[in-house]
Scaffold this motif. Structure first.
Motif, PDB file in Angstrom:
ATOM      1  N   VAL A  82      50.098  15.300  48.812  1.00 54.16           N
ATOM      2  CA  VAL A  82      48.820  15.873  49.227  1.00 54.16           C
ATOM      3  C   VAL A  82      49.018  16.747  50.455  1.00 54.16           C
ATOM      4  N   GLU A  83      49.867  16.292  51.369  1.00 51.70           N
ATOM      5  CA  GLU A  83      50.107  17.067  52.590  1.00 51.70           C
ATOM      6  C   GLU A  83      50.740  18.417  52.260  1.00 51.70           C
ATOM      7  N   ALA A  84      51.724  18.415  51.352  1.00 48.04           N
ATOM      8  CA  ALA A  84      52.366  19.667  50.954  1.00 48.04           C
ATOM      9  C   ALA A  84      51.369  20.576  50.234  1.00 48.04           C
ATOM     10  N   ALA A  85      50.566  19.992  49.347  1.00 48.16           N
ATOM     11  CA  ALA A  85      49.566  20.786  48.636  1.00 48.16           C
ATOM     12  C   ALA A  85      48.583  21.429  49.602  1.00 48.16           C
ATOM     13  N   SER A  86      48.229  20.711  50.665  1.00 48.46           N
ATOM     14  CA  SER A  86      47.291  21.268  51.640  1.00 48.46           C
ATOM     15  C   SER A  86      47.894  22.457  52.378  1.00 48.46           C
ATOM     16  N   GLN A  87      49.202  22.430  52.578  1.00 53.68           N
ATOM     17  CA  GLN A  87      49.849  23.587  53.190  1.00 53.68           C
ATOM     18  C   GLN A  87      49.720  24.812  52.281  1.00 53.68           C
ATOM     19  N   VAL A  88      49.877  24.587  50.982  1.00 59.77           N
ATOM     20  CA  VAL A  88      49.738  25.680  50.020  1.00 59.77           C
ATOM     21  C   VAL A  88      48.304  26.213  50.017  1.00 59.77           C
ATOM     22  N   THR A  89      47.335  25.316  49.921  1.00 52.79           N
ATOM     23  CA  THR A  89      45.941  25.774  49.854  1.00 52.79           C
ATOM     24  C   THR A  89      45.484  26.404  51.161  1.00 52.79           C
ATOM     25  N   ASP A  90      46.002  25.938  52.286  1.00 55.01           N
ATOM     26  CA  ASP A  90      45.664  26.567  53.570  1.00 55.01           C
ATOM     27  C   ASP A  90      46.108  28.023  53.585  1.00 55.01           C
ATOM     28  N   LYS A  91      47.310  28.275  53.084  1.00 55.66           N
ATOM     29  CA  LYS A  91      47.821  29.651  53.064  1.00 55.66           C
ATOM     30  C   LYS A  91      46.997  30.522  52.114  1.00 55.66           C
TER      31      LYS A  91
END
Length: 254
Positions: A82-91
């Protein structure tokens, strides 16, 4: 920094074969240890960019039929993040790109057949992302460009597809590549080396044999995403071969 990759996932048989391409994938993966992988797969189509977001183990999706039983026994128990996915969606948000998340979908064969060779221990978290083949090439490139900073932070971005992918044209008994398929890939390499994005975006009208090579764009658009995430001036063709006459295994590093 980890250079974004466009990798050909070819036939599902890739998962259980021992051949030059699978050995290349093993070598490619053994030389890196990313914090996580972001893989855009041609076998997951959505209108809006959809990002896998969960901390569990992915199911292995067998999205094919008629293959040997051995293939259906392969499992790739990679975990999401989830943390990695949030980095993607933030970008994506920072660049105004609409997105949604998915907490259920497993890894399709556009992802696991290659990752199975690259990271056989399944110890690298995976964020799987959908593609929309109906977006124009420039928009695909923008999706990749939104994630460019992640590639500078030990994140491996992969566009999983095939440059020449026309299953109706495959030549099962071929012993050498079909010239038209080679010409199409040659054109791509020429434009990439020239840094001519506009020509690349107009491939439908400019590239030789484009309609034959890309009858439908779902396997082709991951190329633009990987290209956008990287640096065109640093492009390298890291593998090139053909199967069944015209199924391209050309891979690039950006």
């Amino acid at each position: 920094m980890l250079s974004p990759l466009f990798l050909a996932h070819g036939s599902p048989m890739l998962a259980i074969e021992d051949k030059p391409y699978t050995r290349f994938l093993k070598q490619l993966g053994s030389g890196i240890k990313p914090d996580f992988v972001v893989i855009f797969t041609a076998h997951w189509e959505e209108d809006k960019v959809t990002v896998s977001s969960h901390n569990g183990v992915y199911d292995t999706i067998y999205d094919f039929y008629g293959f040997p039983d051995e293939l259906y026994k392969v499992q790739y128990p990679a975990k999401g993040s989830v943390e990695a996915a949030s980095q993607v969606t933030d970008k994506l948000t920072q660049q105004g790109i609409a997105w949604t998340t998915d907490e259920q979908r497993g890894l399709d064969h556009g992802s696991w057949t290659m990752l199975h060779h690259m990271f056989p221990a399944a110890d690298v978290p995976v964020v799987q992302v959908s593609v929309n083949p109906y977006l124009p090439p420039a928009a695909q490139h923008q999706i990749g460009a939104a994630l460019r900073e992640l590639a500078q932070q030990n994140v491996l971005i992969i566009g999983s597809g095939v440059t020449v992918h026309n299953l109706r044209a495959v030549n099962w008994g071929a012993s050498k590549p079909d010239p038209w398929a080679v010409e199409f890939d040659d054109w791509l390499i020429q434009q990439i080396k020239a840094g001519d994005l506009q020509q690349l975006f107009r491939y439908r009208s400019e590239a030789p044999h484009a309609e034959l090579a890309v009858p439908r764009a779902e396997h082709f658009v991951p190329l633009y995403i990987a290209m956008g995430a990287g640096d065109l001036s640093r492009t390298e063709v890291i593998y090139r071969d053909y199967e069944f006459g015209n199924l391209s295994y050309m891979c690039l590093k950006f």
